[in-house]
Enzyme design. Structure first.
Site, PDB file in Angstrom:
ATOM      1  N   GLN A  64       0.904  -1.153   0.000  1.00 36.77           N
ATOM      2  CA  GLN A  64       0.000   0.000   0.000  1.00 36.77           C
ATOM      3  C   GLN A  64       0.942   1.201   0.000  1.00 36.77           C
ATOM      4  OE1 GLN A  64      -3.829  -1.728   2.461  1.00 36.77           O
ATOM      5  NE2 GLN A  64      -2.352  -0.594   3.628  1.00 36.77           N
ATOM      6  N   PRO A  65       1.302   1.714  -1.176  1.00 36.00           N
ATOM      7  CA  PRO A  65       2.462   2.591  -1.352  1.00 36.00           C
ATOM      8  C   PRO A  65       2.344   4.008  -0.774  1.00 36.00           C
ATOM      9  CG  PRO A  65       1.275   2.389  -3.402  1.00 36.00           C
ATOM     10  CD  PRO A  65       0.601   1.467  -2.435  1.00 36.00           C
ATOM     11  N   CYS A  66       2.453   4.101   0.538  1.00 36.71           N
ATOM     12  CA  CYS A  66       2.413   5.409   1.198  1.00 36.71           C
ATOM     13  C   CYS A  66       3.623   6.263   0.820  1.00 36.71           C
ATOM     14  CB  CYS A  66       2.309   5.252   2.714  1.00 36.71           C
ATOM     15  SG  CYS A  66       3.551   4.159   3.426  1.00 36.71           S
ATOM     16  N   HIS A  67       4.684   5.641   0.319  1.00 37.60           N
ATOM     17  CA  HIS A  67       5.854   6.413  -0.113  1.00 37.60           C
ATOM     18  C   HIS A  67       5.524   7.303  -1.313  1.00 37.60           C
ATOM     19  CE1 HIS A  67       6.050   2.693  -2.527  1.00 37.60           C
ATOM     20  NE2 HIS A  67       6.612   3.455  -3.460  1.00 37.60           N
ATOM     21  N   ARG A  68       4.432   7.039  -1.993  1.00 33.02           N
ATOM     22  CA  ARG A  68       4.028   7.845  -3.156  1.00 33.02           C
ATOM     23  C   ARG A  68       3.255   9.101  -2.759  1.00 33.02           C
ATOM     24  NH1 ARG A  68       1.891   2.635  -6.525  1.00 33.02           N
ATOM     25  NH2 ARG A  68       3.936   1.634  -6.744  1.00 33.02           N
TER      26      ARG A  68
END
Length: 180
Positions: A141-145
């Site tokens: 769940q790409p929170c880095h984006r």
């Protein structure tokens, strides 16, 4: 009196990556947690035991299906994960944010405010940030984006270097290894 037989367990594996060691945990083959080395794996395991009330066992082989996909992601040959996830089912805003992180395409970013507006909560940029910080499955769940409105990276539960690395990787750059 015999003790009840415990049937449910959580299995986890650790693996090396370009951003440091990762811990991946699953229950009934559904991923429930991804942790970075700076999270202290012993505390993560203890927290999972407390949260779910079942034993947490290391089993690298049982999580091979997941570690293989992470290896492919870090090699630049995988742009999305095809892993079964065991997610919280509540309709709380934090859960909604975390589940919608996957709508941000590989190699792109959204600001906290943009994501809040996408979820019909235009004034909830800080709540989006809080949900990202508490994301139990970063990278998947790409929170880095999710970045600040001015384009700067903001915080990341891994490390700032890890966030830079992941975004560079997804943009096709040749990032330098990010150590924890």
């Amino acid at each position: 009196m015999a003790e009840p037989v415990q049937t449910a367990v959580i299995r986890y594996a650790t693996m090396p990556s370009a951003i440091g060691k990762l811990l991946i945990a699953a229950q009934d083959a559904g991923i429930i947690h991804v942790a970075f080395e700076n999270h202290d794996f012993n505390r993560v395991v203890e927290g999972l035991e407390k949260q779910f009330g079942v034993p947490v066992l290391r089993d690298d082989e049982a999580l091979r299906y997941a570690t293989t996909q992470f290896d492919e992601y870090f090699a630049g040959t995988r742009t999305s994960f095809e892993l079964p996830l065991q997610r919280e089912t509540s309709d709380r805003f934090i859960t909604t944010v975390q589940q919608n992180l996957e709508t941000i395409p590989y190699g792109q970013t959204r600001s906290y405010g943009q994501l809040a507006r996408q979820l019909d909560k235009p004034g909830a940029a800080r709540a989006v940030g809080s949900a990202c910080a508490r994301n139990p499955m970063p990278i998947i769940q790409p929170c880095h984006r999710v970045v600040r409105a001015d384009g700067t990276y903001g915080e990341f539960s891994g490390t700032p270097e890890a966030k830079r690395y992941l975004l560079a990787l997804e943009r096709g750059a040749k990032p330098h290894a990010a150590t924890q």
